[in-house]
Motif scaffolding. Sequence first.
Motif, mmCIF file in Angstrom:
data_model
loop_
_atom_site.group_PDB
_atom_site.id
_atom_site.type_symbol
_atom_site.label_atom_id
_atom_site.label_comp_id
_atom_site.label_asym_id
_atom_site.label_seq_id
_atom_site.Cartn_x
_atom_site.Cartn_y
_atom_site.Cartn_z
ATOM 1 N N ILE A 15 4.002 -9.913 -2.283
ATOM 2 C CA ILE A 15 3.430 -9.191 -1.142
ATOM 3 C C ILE A 15 2.431 -10.051 -0.373
ATOM 4 C CG2 ILE A 15 3.857 -6.907 -2.106
ATOM 5 C CD1 ILE A 15 0.930 -6.816 -2.994
ATOM 6 N N ARG A 60 -8.371 -9.454 3.860
ATOM 7 C CA ARG A 60 -7.380 -8.491 3.396
ATOM 8 C C ARG A 60 -8.011 -7.186 2.889
ATOM 9 N NH1 ARG A 60 -2.244 -9.453 1.504
ATOM 10 N NH2 ARG A 60 -1.333 -11.456 2.019
ATOM 11 N N ARG A 79 -7.326 0.593 -6.708
ATOM 12 C CA ARG A 79 -7.118 1.845 -5.988
ATOM 13 C C ARG A 79 -7.548 1.767 -4.527
ATOM 14 N NH1 ARG A 79 -8.772 7.629 -8.408
ATOM 15 N NH2 ARG A 79 -8.795 8.857 -6.505
ATOM 16 N N ILE A 80 -8.743 1.246 -4.286
ATOM 17 C CA ILE A 80 -9.243 1.168 -2.908
ATOM 18 C C ILE A 80 -8.563 0.023 -2.152
ATOM 19 C CG2 ILE A 80 -11.307 0.816 -1.483
ATOM 20 C CD1 ILE A 80 -11.226 3.516 -2.956
ATOM 21 N N PHE A 82 -5.610 -1.264 -2.553
ATOM 22 C CA PHE A 82 -4.230 -0.943 -2.180
ATOM 23 C C PHE A 82 -4.166 0.240 -1.216
ATOM 24 C CE2 PHE A 82 -1.294 -3.742 -4.322
ATOM 25 C CZ PHE A 82 -2.139 -4.412 -5.187
ATOM 26 N N PHE A 83 -5.152 1.089 -1.284
ATOM 27 C CA PHE A 83 -5.257 2.149 -0.278
ATOM 28 C C PHE A 83 -5.394 1.524 1.104
ATOM 29 C CE2 PHE A 83 -7.777 5.012 2.329
ATOM 30 C CZ PHE A 83 -7.116 6.215 2.160
ATOM 31 N N ARG A 84 -6.238 0.490 1.191
ATOM 32 C CA ARG A 84 -6.407 -0.226 2.456
ATOM 33 C C ARG A 84 -5.129 -0.929 2.871
ATOM 34 N NH1 ARG A 84 -12.250 -3.178 2.298
ATOM 35 N NH2 ARG A 84 -13.383 -1.263 2.722
ATOM 36 N N PHE A 85 -4.510 -1.564 1.900
ATOM 37 C CA PHE A 85 -3.280 -2.306 2.177
ATOM 38 C C PHE A 85 -2.228 -1.353 2.750
ATOM 39 C CE2 PHE A 85 -0.665 -6.016 0.172
ATOM 40 C CZ PHE A 85 0.018 -6.178 1.357
ATOM 41 N N LYS A 86 -2.142 -0.177 2.165
ATOM 42 C CA LYS A 86 -1.142 0.789 2.645
ATOM 43 C C LYS A 86 -1.466 1.239 4.069
ATOM 44 C CE LYS A 86 -1.197 3.508 -1.042
ATOM 45 N NZ LYS A 86 -0.847 4.732 -1.789
ATOM 46 N N LYS A 87 -2.754 1.370 4.370
ATOM 47 C CA LYS A 87 -3.143 1.712 5.745
ATOM 48 C C LYS A 87 -2.730 0.605 6.697
ATOM 49 C CE LYS A 87 -6.367 5.245 6.287
ATOM 50 N NZ LYS A 87 -7.492 5.743 7.072
ATOM 51 N N LEU A 89 -0.259 -1.388 6.285
ATOM 52 C CA LEU A 89 1.194 -1.293 6.463
ATOM 53 C C LEU A 89 1.533 -0.224 7.502
ATOM 54 C CD1 LEU A 89 2.825 -1.614 2.922
ATOM 55 C CD2 LEU A 89 2.469 -3.353 4.672
ATOM 56 N N ASP A 90 0.813 0.888 7.444
ATOM 57 C CA ASP A 90 1.046 1.941 8.448
ATOM 58 C C ASP A 90 0.798 1.409 9.859
ATOM 59 O OD1 ASP A 90 1.911 4.004 6.841
ATOM 60 O OD2 ASP A 90 -0.110 4.688 6.384
ATOM 61 N N ILE A 92 1.012 -1.737 10.839
ATOM 62 C CA ILE A 92 2.088 -2.672 11.196
ATOM 63 C C ILE A 92 3.344 -1.890 11.575
ATOM 64 C CG2 ILE A 92 3.582 -4.520 10.340
ATOM 65 C CD1 ILE A 92 1.308 -5.401 8.511
ATOM 66 N N MET A 93 3.636 -0.849 10.789
ATOM 67 C CA MET A 93 4.822 -0.037 11.070
ATOM 68 C C MET A 93 4.743 0.563 12.474
ATOM 69 S SD MET A 93 6.081 3.474 9.393
ATOM 70 C CE MET A 93 4.926 4.284 10.506
ATOM 71 N N ILE B 15 1.876 -10.147 5.222
ATOM 72 C CA ILE B 15 2.254 -9.306 4.073
ATOM 73 C C ILE B 15 3.454 -9.882 3.328
ATOM 74 C CG2 ILE B 15 1.245 -7.196 5.010
ATOM 75 C CD1 ILE B 15 4.048 -6.364 5.908
ATOM 76 N N GLY B 16 3.622 -11.192 3.452
ATOM 77 C CA GLY B 16 4.539 -11.861 2.549
ATOM 78 C C GLY B 16 5.917 -12.176 3.082
ATOM 79 N N ARG B 60 13.755 -6.560 -0.916
ATOM 80 C CA ARG B 60 12.537 -5.881 -0.481
ATOM 81 C C ARG B 60 12.798 -4.463 0.020
ATOM 82 N NH1 ARG B 60 7.827 -8.137 1.461
ATOM 83 N NH2 ARG B 60 7.465 -10.306 0.976
ATOM 84 N N PHE B 82 8.903 0.713 5.382
ATOM 85 C CA PHE B 82 7.488 0.654 5.004
ATOM 86 C C PHE B 82 7.128 1.766 4.025
ATOM 87 C CE2 PHE B 82 5.376 -2.783 7.196
ATOM 88 C CZ PHE B 82 6.372 -3.193 8.068
ATOM 89 N N PHE B 85 7.924 0.082 0.931
ATOM 90 C CA PHE B 85 6.930 -0.962 0.667
ATOM 91 C C PHE B 85 5.668 -0.324 0.073
ATOM 92 C CE2 PHE B 85 5.356 -5.190 2.729
ATOM 93 C CZ PHE B 85 4.761 -5.545 1.541
ATOM 94 N N LYS B 86 5.268 0.801 0.655
ATOM 95 C CA LYS B 86 4.068 1.469 0.156
ATOM 96 C C LYS B 86 4.273 1.968 -1.277
ATOM 97 C CE LYS B 86 3.401 4.156 3.804
ATOM 98 N NZ LYS B 86 2.745 5.255 4.538
ATOM 99 N N LEU B 89 3.784 -0.903 -3.460
ATOM 100 C CA LEU B 89 2.355 -1.191 -3.631
ATOM 101 C C LEU B 89 1.744 -0.265 -4.680
ATOM 102 C CD1 LEU B 89 0.884 -1.892 -0.081
ATOM 103 C CD2 LEU B 89 1.677 -3.509 -1.800
ATOM 104 N N MET B 93 -0.108 -1.468 -7.957
ATOM 105 C CA MET B 93 -1.460 -0.991 -8.247
ATOM 106 C C MET B 93 -1.537 -0.408 -9.657
ATOM 107 S SD MET B 93 -3.596 2.101 -6.619
ATOM 108 C CE MET B 93 -2.712 3.179 -7.759
ATOM 109 N N GLU B 97 -3.753 -1.690 -12.815
ATOM 110 C CA GLU B 97 -4.719 -0.847 -13.525
ATOM 111 C C GLU B 97 -4.443 -0.830 -15.027
ATOM 112 O OE1 GLU B 97 -4.551 2.882 -11.412
ATOM 113 O OE2 GLU B 97 -6.290 2.337 -10.164
ATOM 114 N N GLU B 120 -10.730 6.546 2.930
ATOM 115 C CA GLU B 120 -11.044 5.525 1.940
ATOM 116 C C GLU B 120 -12.302 5.909 1.161
ATOM 117 O OE1 GLU B 120 -10.790 1.357 3.269
ATOM 118 O OE2 GLU B 120 -12.804 1.171 2.469
#
Lengths: 339, 339
Positions: A15, A60, A79-80, A82-87, A89-90, A92-93, B15-16, B60, B82, B85-86, B89, B93, B97, B120
């Motif tokens: 990723i 990032r 958790r936080i 990847f929460f940001r990362f997913k945002k 992605l949204d 970018i989408m 994002i890779g 992917r 996406f 992708f999420k 992620l 994650m 953990e 967040e």
Amino acid sequence: MMEVPPEIMQALIEIGFTKYETLTYWTLLVYGPSTAKEISEKSGIPYNRVYDTISSLKRRGFVTEINGNPKIYAPYSPRIAFFRFKKELDDIMKKLEIELKNVKKEEQRPAIWRSHDFEEALEMFRETLESARREVIVVTPSEFFEDIEGDLKEVLERNVTLSLYIDKVPDLSGLIGRGNLFVRQFHKLNHLVGMADGKEVAMIQNVTFRPSQPPSFRSTYREIVFSQYSLILEIFKEATLEVEDISNPQDIRFFAVFHAADLVKRHLHKTPIFAEISARKVGSGEMEKLYGSVVGYTLSFQRGTNNVHVETDRGIVKIGGMFAVIEDYESTDLKLIMG
Amino acid sequence: MMEVPPEIMQALIEIGFTKYETLTYWTLLVYGPSTAKEISEKSGIPYNRVYDTISSLKRRGFVTEINGNPKIYAPYSPRIAFFRFKKELDDIMKKLEIELKNVKKEEQRPAIWRSHDFEEALEMFRETLESARREVIVVTPSEFFEDIEGDLKEVLERNVTLSLYIDKVPDLSGLIGRGNLFVRQFHKLNHLVGMADGKEVAMIQNVTFRPSQPPSFRSTYREIVFSQYSLILEIFKEATLEVEDISNPQDIRFFAVFHAADLVKRHLHKTPIFAEISARKVGSGEMEKLYGSVVGYTLSFQRGTNNVHVETDRGIVKIGGMFAVIEDYESTDLKLIMG
């Protein structure tokens, strides 16, 4: 050098992380907030490479910097982070979707997209509904109505006709008065079917039982759309119209000619109906725009024929649905104007 | 060569994605389902590089292959791609953990993580609640209760004590009977505060007004935790206990000594109370385990003193809370056993 579990290393590189970024983030997670020197010592990353690694992790949103002397770098928890990362992605989408709108070619080769993930399939169903400009046909078990009610509401609010088939009429207070809605009751089907404009269809099997991996697909293949259209026509024959809510009588859109014919059947004896139709001439295959008064219809289940009769300036013509053969025109784009 | 909007190219590389992958996906989105030859022609990617690019996009979940001769490659829409992708992620994650649990060092340097994103910040609040093993203190405006009710329920189900401060007692049917719950009413504070075990605190400002970018933070700095602890102690003084639901009287956990003292005050005259306490000896700073009967308490708002008196095998000792000075011991880990 500190060891990152290989699976984690591989996943993060996939990723878009570099090895150093992965190593730094992992080191910070394991040892907690650290100075650049500590990161270098614990991870084995050369000290002169720690800073650019950190600054990229900060960009990032995986690491935060705490002022002090020396500075401390603290990892956001997975958790936080990847929460940001997913945002992201949204974001970018959304950018992709916006940029695409201007350049996407209208005529694309049809295809099929299969899925075995319930949530993903539901997204596909929603995508199909959102693509509609004229009419959406949805077949759903009543247990599933609530899950898609919001999506159906959106359909109506775009003034797309909603033809809903369901085994029990649900509480429709969220949908009434928002557009042109037709609800028909029929025996139960456990699947969810959504069809838009006769152009694409989405289906999730056994949705009643909320399986986690139901066979599902979305397709723009004309053959597949037509096979589901035929299924819906069979259902239509057995169904009874329970609710008709025409909140927008000046703009009643259909792609299914049998639905248009059914409306004509119910209303023509008491209200004049005018039609605007895009249709392909059977024989020549040419596209034409037709305007005129609706003067009749055919709805013969025995002969499997359904069409509407329109008086145009070239005389009365018969408009059939998808793959029409015996009519003068084939159409999946009808607009009726009542009253 | 086809042009990808630079912003999109940059975002996808971040994002890779490789350049070829980005170009191929974009080409497929614009022109729709295509053969390898068409992709090469439209994108400008050398034909012999199309296949590995496609196979990586397939892995992917951005492209599907439709059998035929030649094969057709169809892009998943950004929405579905996406979405996948999420999900990926989320998987990464979770793996992170799980792997971390075994290697994460217990003693980490404290830090502060700030946020200006409402969702967040709420995740940070949840993270704080989930970290608790003994007692969670939550201060919330009543308008916000419903949004966190599920999180509060989880706290109780882990048998962590929940001390809730709220301006109006809400419908507690979802929380009653699940653990040890204390609800206190006080004048309204518009912020959301969550504190876990006296070890970390999360705060979102002005949560009542649902701002999209509220100043928020989570912190493990002892000073910051203590500053919020002081705030809560002030609130405690003005609050009235409205609901006390002790569903687990054999294991009532506290980190806030004033809450423990308050319970002792209400129950000791009618029920024997036993205590198990981890405490730091004031003076020497050594950690000790203390066992014994609770024989008294101090709750003096004027002197700002709160502690519980426990009869141990070394005599009666006084247990104070965070930063205790005048007591014999300082503790944020008390377990009371009633009856």
